[in-house]
Design a protein around this motif. Sequence first.
Motif, mmCIF file in Angstrom:
data_model
loop_
_atom_site.group_PDB
_atom_site.id
_atom_site.type_symbol
_atom_site.label_atom_id
_atom_site.label_comp_id
_atom_site.label_asym_id
_atom_site.label_seq_id
_atom_site.Cartn_x
_atom_site.Cartn_y
_atom_site.Cartn_z
ATOM 1 N N THR A 34 0.845 -1.211 0.000
ATOM 2 C CA THR A 34 0.000 0.000 0.000
ATOM 3 C C THR A 34 0.871 1.248 0.000
ATOM 4 O OG1 THR A 34 -1.741 -1.135 1.208
ATOM 5 C CG2 THR A 34 -1.769 1.268 1.321
ATOM 6 N N GLU A 37 2.563 1.781 -3.347
ATOM 7 C CA GLU A 37 1.579 2.287 -4.324
ATOM 8 C C GLU A 37 1.256 3.759 -4.086
ATOM 9 O OE1 GLU A 37 -0.506 -2.038 -5.182
ATOM 10 O OE2 GLU A 37 -1.625 -0.526 -4.014
ATOM 11 N N ALA A 38 1.346 4.183 -2.809
ATOM 12 C CA ALA A 38 1.065 5.599 -2.478
ATOM 13 C C ALA A 38 2.261 6.506 -2.777
ATOM 14 C CB ALA A 38 0.674 5.708 -1.006
ATOM 15 N N TYR A 40 5.629 5.928 -1.447
ATOM 16 C CA TYR A 40 6.783 5.763 -0.547
ATOM 17 C C TYR A 40 7.857 4.934 -1.269
ATOM 18 C CZ TYR A 40 3.675 6.881 3.504
ATOM 19 O OH TYR A 40 2.808 7.467 4.402
ATOM 20 N N PRO A 230 -5.002 2.342 5.162
ATOM 21 C CA PRO A 230 -4.593 2.864 3.848
ATOM 22 C C PRO A 230 -4.807 4.359 3.674
ATOM 23 C CG PRO A 230 -5.592 0.717 3.577
ATOM 24 C CD PRO A 230 -5.762 1.072 5.031
ATOM 25 N N TYR A 231 -5.938 4.925 4.144
ATOM 26 C CA TYR A 231 -6.123 6.361 3.890
ATOM 27 C C TYR A 231 -5.111 7.196 4.678
ATOM 28 C CZ TYR A 231 -8.691 7.428 8.256
ATOM 29 O OH TYR A 231 -9.029 7.605 9.570
ATOM 30 N N LYS A 234 -1.705 7.163 2.884
ATOM 31 C CA LYS A 234 -1.711 8.160 1.787
ATOM 32 C C LYS A 234 -1.642 9.575 2.344
ATOM 33 C CE LYS A 234 -4.402 5.291 -1.415
ATOM 34 N NZ LYS A 234 -5.410 4.457 -0.736
ATOM 35 N N GLU A 235 -2.389 9.819 3.404
ATOM 36 C CA GLU A 235 -2.409 11.156 4.026
ATOM 37 C C GLU A 235 -1.004 11.561 4.486
ATOM 38 O OE1 GLU A 235 -5.445 11.230 7.148
ATOM 39 O OE2 GLU A 235 -4.105 12.424 8.395
ATOM 40 N N ASP A 238 1.187 12.989 1.848
ATOM 41 C CA ASP A 238 0.608 14.118 1.096
ATOM 42 C C ASP A 238 0.904 15.437 1.841
ATOM 43 O OD1 ASP A 238 -0.861 15.732 -0.581
ATOM 44 O OD2 ASP A 238 -2.815 15.108 0.246
#
Length: 271
Positions: A34, A37-38, A40, A230-231, A234-235, A238
């Motif tokens: 995950t 994919e984000a 990293y 997962p969220y 991603k956060e 960002d």
Amino acid sequence: MVPLIALNNGVRIPQLGFGVYQVPEDQVAGAVTTAIEAGYRSIDTAAAYGNESGVGDAIAGVPDLFITTKLWNADQGHDATLRAFDESMRRLRLDVLDLYLIHWPTPKRDLYADSWRALEKLYADGRVRAIGVSNFHTPHLQRLFDEFPTTPAVNQIELHPLLQQEEMRKVHATHRIVTEAWSPLAQGGALLREPDIAGLADKYGKTPAQIVLRWHVQLGNVVIPKSVTPYRVKENIDIFDFELAQDDMLVITELDNGTRTGPDPDRFNAA
Ligand code: NAD
């Protein structure tokens, strides 16, 4: 895009990576995938986390990653370090590691200098691109400066707004050691509910975690937040599209109260 920071030997480390402390072996491959994919590219594990094999599953065949692992306390000593490194590399299924760290100085056991000699050998042999330490205080670093030719590239220490480590950051800057912050979010919880952090989150239209991670980045720290949600994964990456004003950096400076989430390295001698 995550900025790269040059270590004192020219090797470059992504300023933000993914930590996997307390992620169980059977969940870690999914979490690391995950994260990759984000966006990293840097993963921080350790022999002591018991999840290097799962990390190895997730990173197999993925190009351009930066992998860090750490020597556990029980494996300190010159020959034991060389053996422990081989075991970590077998689990990670890597030929060359990016960064190898001595996890804790464990001063009572007095083996960190012998261990550092082994890390210097691994570096000289081309098995690792950079070597460093974790949880070292000034006297532990000073001993390495006095006795060895190689200065650690990194010192990974507990660092967050409640424990800002100003003195260690100054020592690092003097010796061209990169400061890497562990528990950069103070393990979530109270820090992320601080009214000042919440206020900044409202002001910038970001979450409290993003405000704290952005503060680290602007101080020049390398950060390795952990999440298996997962969220949030991603956060946490960002944070490269906004900048905290200097006054707002100072609001966070005021929050330092010396609170540790982990052990004091001077007294931690577990093996
Ligand atoms: P952290 O400060 O990264 O906090 C992680 C926790 O914060 C998560 O479990 C979750 O509960 C919460 N969180 C994460 N993202 C969030 C978000 N966006 N919003 C709200 N809550 C969120 O703590 P950590 O895992 O202790 O440290 C990070 C990494 O540092 C570890 O995974 C490990 O790789 C490394 N580490 C190293 C040492 C060392 O001795 N060298 C010690 C501890 C941790």
